[in-house]
Structures are given as C-alpha cells and as structure tokens.
Write a protein that holds these residues in place. Structure first.
Motif, PDB file in Angstrom:
ATOM      1  N   LEU A  54       4.071  25.621 -15.562  1.00 24.46           N
ATOM      2  CA  LEU A  54       5.644  25.862 -15.324  1.00 24.46           C
ATOM      3  C   LEU A  54       5.970  26.596 -16.372  1.00 24.46           C
ATOM      4  N   GLU A  74      11.782  35.406 -16.485  1.00 16.57           N
ATOM      5  CA  GLU A  74      12.399  34.315 -16.648  1.00 16.57           C
ATOM      6  C   GLU A  74      13.170  33.759 -15.417  1.00 16.57           C
ATOM      7  N   LEU A  78      12.291  30.133 -13.703  1.00 16.91           N
ATOM      8  CA  LEU A  78      12.979  28.967 -13.153  1.00 16.91           C
ATOM      9  C   LEU A  78      13.208  28.754 -11.920  1.00 16.91           C
ATOM     10  N   ARG A  81      10.281  26.487 -11.339  1.00 20.66           N
ATOM     11  CA  ARG A  81      10.551  24.985 -11.934  1.00 20.66           C
ATOM     12  C   ARG A  81      11.503  24.282 -10.902  1.00 20.66           C
ATOM     13  N   ARG A  82      12.288  24.943 -10.006  1.00 22.25           N
ATOM     14  CA  ARG A  82      13.118  24.259  -9.172  1.00 22.25           C
ATOM     15  C   ARG A  82      12.316  23.741  -8.028  1.00 22.25           C
ATOM     16  N   MET A  86       8.257  17.489 -12.768  1.00 19.61           N
ATOM     17  CA  MET A  86       7.436  17.089 -13.612  1.00 19.61           C
ATOM     18  C   MET A  86       8.115  15.787 -14.190  1.00 19.61           C
ATOM     19  N   PHE A  94      18.451  10.499 -20.028  1.00 19.87           N
ATOM     20  CA  PHE A  94      19.692  10.800 -20.446  1.00 19.87           C
ATOM     21  C   PHE A  94      20.524   9.651 -20.726  1.00 19.87           C
ATOM     22  N   SER A 104      21.020  14.549 -12.247  1.00 24.91           N
ATOM     23  CA  SER A 104      20.774  15.465 -13.153  1.00 24.91           C
ATOM     24  C   SER A 104      20.040  16.456 -12.715  1.00 24.91           C
ATOM     25  N   GLY A 105      19.102  16.635 -12.139  1.00 22.52           N
ATOM     26  CA  GLY A 105      18.508  17.772 -11.427  1.00 22.52           C
ATOM     27  C   GLY A 105      19.103  18.470 -10.365  1.00 22.52           C
ATOM     28  N   LYS A 107      22.453  18.359 -10.157  1.00 27.80           N
ATOM     29  CA  LYS A 107      23.646  18.912 -10.748  1.00 27.80           C
ATOM     30  C   LYS A 107      23.321  20.501 -11.395  1.00 27.80           C
ATOM     31  N   LEU A 108      21.954  20.596 -11.934  1.00 29.80           N
ATOM     32  CA  LEU A 108      21.652  21.666 -12.626  1.00 29.80           C
ATOM     33  C   LEU A 108      21.483  22.546 -11.429  1.00 29.80           C
ATOM     34  N   ARG A 109      21.278  22.308 -10.150  1.00 25.95           N
ATOM     35  CA  ARG A 109      20.952  23.293  -8.979  1.00 25.95           C
ATOM     36  C   ARG A 109      22.371  23.659  -8.598  1.00 25.95           C
ATOM     37  N   ARG A 152      14.603  10.690 -10.519  1.00 24.17           N
ATOM     38  CA  ARG A 152      15.050  11.715 -10.825  1.00 24.17           C
ATOM     39  C   ARG A 152      14.302  12.839 -10.499  1.00 24.17           C
ATOM     40  N   VAL A 156      15.167  15.720  -6.520  1.00 33.79           N
ATOM     41  CA  VAL A 156      15.392  17.161  -6.184  1.00 33.79           C
ATOM     42  C   VAL A 156      14.592  17.709  -5.149  1.00 33.79           C
TER      43      VAL A 156
END
Lengths: 366, 232
Positions: A54, A74, A78, A81-82, A86, A94, A104-105, A107-109, A152, A156
């Motif tokens: 990763l 970078e 990313l 990792r999307r 893992m 959290f 959470s995953g 939302k990050l996306r 979680r 994703v």
C-alpha cells in the motif's frame, strides 16, 4: 496461476529500518479472485509486506504494479489505497458511532449522503450490526469491534482486501462466525485477498496459496498441500508442522460416516460435509501405524493402505518416515519399532490410521 | 468580619444592577482572552500537529521546550512583550503598548505553548497504527490529519480550556503591557488588583465573582462535553 492476469505485482521490494534490511522480496503477485495466506513467525515481515503493497512503509524501494499500471506518484498510491482495503490487527475504530465508523471510508471518497446511508446499512446488515448503528464504538465487545472494522473495510467495496491477523485474541466461536461472514462476502464479490494468520487451519480453509515468510523473505509458496506436505527446508517443516494434508472430495456421507476420495483411494473419516465438497484430510504422523504384513482384520483402523517407505529422518527419540501410498503420508515410529520391523528406505509396508484420526477441513475450490 | 459581609452585599448589588463599568470590564476580559485563546489554538494546533506527526533531529528538545512553555510565568511574558513593544523596542513603531492588542499578544504567547503541548501529547497518545489505518482507508494526507485531530478532540478541548483559564486569570502580563487604563485596557484581574489596593473590597469581590463564574462556566462546558461524549 500464471495464465490469469495478475492483479497486483511487486518487484524488487526492499524495506530498510535503521540501516538494516527488514524485508527483501524479489517478486510477489496476487491474481484476480485469489486468496493467499501469509504465514511465518513474528517479525518475519508479513505485516510489513502488506503495508509496503500500500506504499505505507518508510524507506521502501521497489515497484508495485496494479492491473499492469505502475504505482509511483502520491496520487497513484492514493488511487491504489482506494481500491485495496486493509484490516489491521487491532480494530482501530474511530471515537464515534458504529455507523460513522463504517461510513468513514465512503466519506473519505466523497460519496453522497444518501449513497453512504444505503451502503452502510447494507454492510451493517451483512455483519449483523444493524441494531447497533448508533452505539458508540468505544462501548463494543472485542468481537463486535472486529465486526465493525471488517464492515468498515468491506463497505468501500474494495477489489482487494488485506487482513493482518484480524481475528487474533478472539474466542473460537466468534472467530469461526467472523471467518465465515468474511469468506462469504469475499466469494460473493470476487475480491482477491491476502490474510496474515497464525492459524494453520484458517490458512488451509481459506486459501488457494500459502506463502511462508521468515526473516523478511519468502521461504516457500504454493498450494496448501504442496507447502504442508513438501516443505522446502527444515524451517518450513518445523513451522507448518508435519501433519499430512491430503486434498480430496467427499464421495459418501452416511450419518457422518464419510468417505473422501484422495488420489483415487477412499479415506474413511467422520464429519458432516456433503458429497462433492472439497476438503483437506489432515492426519497427524503419530496416528499413522506401520506394519510390515497385512494387519489383523479386527483392528479398529478403518484406513489401511499398502505403501513404500521413501525417506527416513531422525527426529531425536523417534524416526520420521515418509511413505508413498499413492498419496504422501508421514508417520512417526520409535527406534525400537523401526529396528523390530526392519524398516528402511524402499521397504514395502502397510500404513493404517483410524477414521477418527482424520481431521477434515473444507477448502475453497482452486 | 464586617468588611467581608459588607463587601459581599455591595458586590451582589453591583452585579444585580448590571453596573456598566463592571460589565464593560468583564466583556473586555472575555474578548481579549477569547481572541488570545483562538490565536493560540490556530498556532498551537497546527504547529503541534506538525511536530507530533513528523520526526526530525531535535524533536525531543523542541517538545521539552514547548512543555516548559506550558508553565511560562505571565510576568516574564509581560516583560518580554513590553520590551518588544517599548517605544524604542523592535516593534515600537507599531505603538501597541498599553492597548488591548498588546494584552492579546501577551496572552497568546502564554496560551500557545499550553495548546501546543497538549496537542503534541494528545496526538502522540493516539494508537501508533491509527495513522496507517486511516491512510489504508483511502485518506489523503490532509484528511488523515483532520481525522487524527477529530480523534484527539477531547484532550485538545481540555487544552484549549486550560489555555483560556490560564489567560483570563493571569494578571502580571496584562498589567505590564496593558497598563490597566480605565475603560480601555482594564480587565477583570487588573481591576481586582487595583480595587483591592484602594480598599474597595465590594468592587473587587464583584469582579472576582464574575471571574469565578467564567472559570466555572469553562469547566462546566468541558465536563459536559466529556460526559456526553463518553457516557457510562
């Protein structure tokens, strides 16, 4: 495995820590839909390998390719990792609700609110968490926290998933239930996976390939039967244990009295798999009895096979015999019996073991 | 005994009648210390996070310096800021000495190490692998930092409250750089010192009661948030 397109490829990986090389892997790959188990002692570099795939290790060199495309910038890491989720050893939830954790995953996306809601609901349901969406993640039991961390990761909808001993320190029933949930989703969605585990039966049950690591290198890799029955060196032999692992298919099941077809021979055993099920028959060497003539019919051993001694090795107070009975079989005999039976390499013998000595593990079809 | 009783009675009369001067002083205190806390939050949180998340030679020394700064004596800060803002000092041309801005500067200097120290501690107390887990979930660097701050929010809030509590109740720096100018730089603490000196205990008590109320409110809010976040 080579005819399939590799999903993930790693070449010339080296990870240095404090001037010492802790990981040195010339090449490693993962195919589409493949399930690989990484086994090895603590400090072998299993977790480091996953993190390197990763791009999360400091001082890592080498190339990672995903679906044929090199990952270097970078932004590419990313992107990778999307696509790969893992699950680490600790649940690492959290400090918010179960719902927020699973979301959470997503939302990050940057997914939309409505989509997040339905997606999270689906995965809460799949991991039997639907009733605790609004609970605080800090108030969960160990097993529940593990479920949330799995939900979680799966929420994703990754193409690949890494598990770093996700079930360590869980009681066997919880572990069993979680493994089954996880396995079902992986199969349903055709996700490729790498599992770091210390539990051999877990590795056997889940994986098409086992990779044995030691001191930052890959020592051996192959199908579970290859690795277990033909360890390349003393280290692997000691690490995986000397249990004989035979691939077979269930042919009959009469009230748990089962017959499994192994290399054209029937092995009687006890269990509850349906005919057609793909299984491993695991036989411990101490349960395999050797005789030079056809033994007494009254013996309670249901399984009797003529075979030939192919190898004799000293194991301290006893000897280890490798037998060829049409399938490989390992047996331990005392030095006394060895002398009395006049055993030697090439000698024809009868090997027998009880139906109850066979430990059955279901396997994923290759 | 009479002094105390009389003082208390008059103090509550002052408060009940919403005395203009008292309210003005209280409002200025709140404004000055609130802004100083806000600035210290911006500086302390960003620098503290940066320090906590990176490794570089001399990090231990820097963290020790910050931790020492958490107990910086206000009079020392007052002296330092006074020198800087003095007419012939390096920043004298700004003509800030004896203004509310000077008090804000001094109080920011006092509160920043507190917020920064707490930030570093809170960030370093998070599980070591949390950063990796967040990145593995597909976070950008900025998203990761934000999630870590969210995870450390309770101790961070405590740090901010400690910073605010420290600056609203300090007197040394405020009097040195503010000068206790009536209606301009007179805050709760400097006014209390002055009124006590003059023997106006009623006024001093009234001011002290307000100060205590502020301190209580800050702690009450903090306790409330913590209890709500971590219900038993």
């Amino acid at each position: 495995m080579t005819q399939q397109q590799n999903l993930l490829d790693l070449k010339e990986l080296r990870v240095d820590r404090g001037g010492v090389t802790v990981l040195d892997i010339p090449s490693f790959s993962l195919s589409q839909n493949e399930f690989v188990s990484l086994i090895g002692p603590n400090g072998a570099g299993k977790s480091t390998l996953l993190l390197s795939l990763l791009g999360l290790m400091k001082h890592q060199t080498g190339t990672v390719t995903y679906r044929g495309g090199a990952v270097s910038s970078e932004a590419q890491w990313l992107e990778l990792r999307r696509r790969i989720a893992m699950v680490l050893q600790e649940p690492l939830l959290f400090d918010s609700t179960v719902f927020e954790n699973v979301a959470s995953g997503l939302k990050l996306r940057g997914l939309g609110r409505a989509e997040i809601k339905t997606r999270v609901a689906t995965y809460l349901e799949r991991f039997n968490l639907a009733h605790m969406g609004q609970r605080s993640a800090r108030k969960l039991s160990g097993g529940e926290a593990r479920r949330v961390s799995l939900a979680r990761a799966f929420a994703v909808e990754p193409e690949v998933i890494f598990f770093d001993e996700p079930f360590a320190n869980l009681d066997p029933p919880t572990r069993q239930a979680l493994t089954e949930d996880m396995d079902r989703i992986i199969r349903d969605r055709g996700i490729a996976a790498i599992l770091v585990t210390h539990d051999q039966s877990e590795a056997l049950r889940m994986s098409q390939r086992i990779v044995v690591m030691n001191r930052g290198s890959i020592v051996q890799q192959g199908t579970p039967a290859e690795v277990m029955n033909h360890p390349v060196n003393e280290f692997v032999a000691n690490f995986v244990g000397m249990e004989t692992i035979l691939e077979g298919e269930v042919v009959r099941n009469n009230d748990q009295q089962m017959a499994v077809m192994v290399a054209g021979r029937e092995v009687d055993t006890i269990g509850d798999a349906e005919p057609g099920a793909q299984v491993y028959c695991c036989i411990r060497p101490e349960n395999v009895t050797i005789s030079v003539s056809h033994p007494d019919e009254k013996s309670s051993a249901r399984n009797l096979y003529p075979g030939r001694v192919t190898d004799v090795a000293s194991m301290g107070p006893f000897l280890r015999l490798q037998l060829d009975c049409g399938f490989p079989l390992t047996s331990y005999v005392t030095r006394e019996s060895f002398a009395k039976l006049e055993l030697c390499e090439g000698r024809d013998v009868y090997a027998s073991f009880k139906a109850t000595s066979v430990h059955l593990i279901r396997r994923r079809a290759a | 005994m009479d002094v105390i009783l009389e003082g208390l009675t008059k103090a509550f009369q002052l408060l009940a009648s919403l005395d203009r001067e008292v309210l003005g002083i209280a409002w200025l205190s709140l404004k000055v210390s609130g802004l100083a806390t806000l600035f210290s939050l911006v500086i302390g949180l960003s620098v503290g996070t940066l320090v906590a998340l990176s490794s570089f030679p001399g990090k231990k020394i820097l963290v020790s310096v910050v931790n020492t700064g958490m107990g910086l004596p206000p009079v020392v800060v007052g002296l330092f800021v006074s020198i800087m803002l003095w007419r012939n000092g390096p920043l004298g041309y700004l003509e800030l000495l004896y203004t509310p801005t000077a008090i804000i500067i001094a109080q920011t200097v006092i509160a920043t190490p507190i917020v920064m120290g707490v930030t570093i501690g809170a960030m370093q107390n998070l599980p070591a692998n949390l950063r990796l887990q967040i990145l593995a979930l597909g976070a950008t660097r900025a998203q990761m930092v934000w999630m870590l701050i969210k995870e450390a929010r309770l101790p961070l809030m405590a740090g901010v409250m400690a910073g605010f509590g420290g600056v609203i109740s300090e007197v040394g720096a405020s009097i040195m750089v503010g000068g206790n100018v009536r209606g301009y730089t007179r805050v709760l603490t400097t006014a209390t010192v002055m009124e006590t000196g003059r023997g106006n205990f009623d006024m001093a008590i009234a001011l002290s009661v307000i100060l205590l109320l502020f301190c209580f409110a800050v702690n009450y809010i903090l306790t409330y948030i913590q209890q709500r976040e971590r219900p038993r």
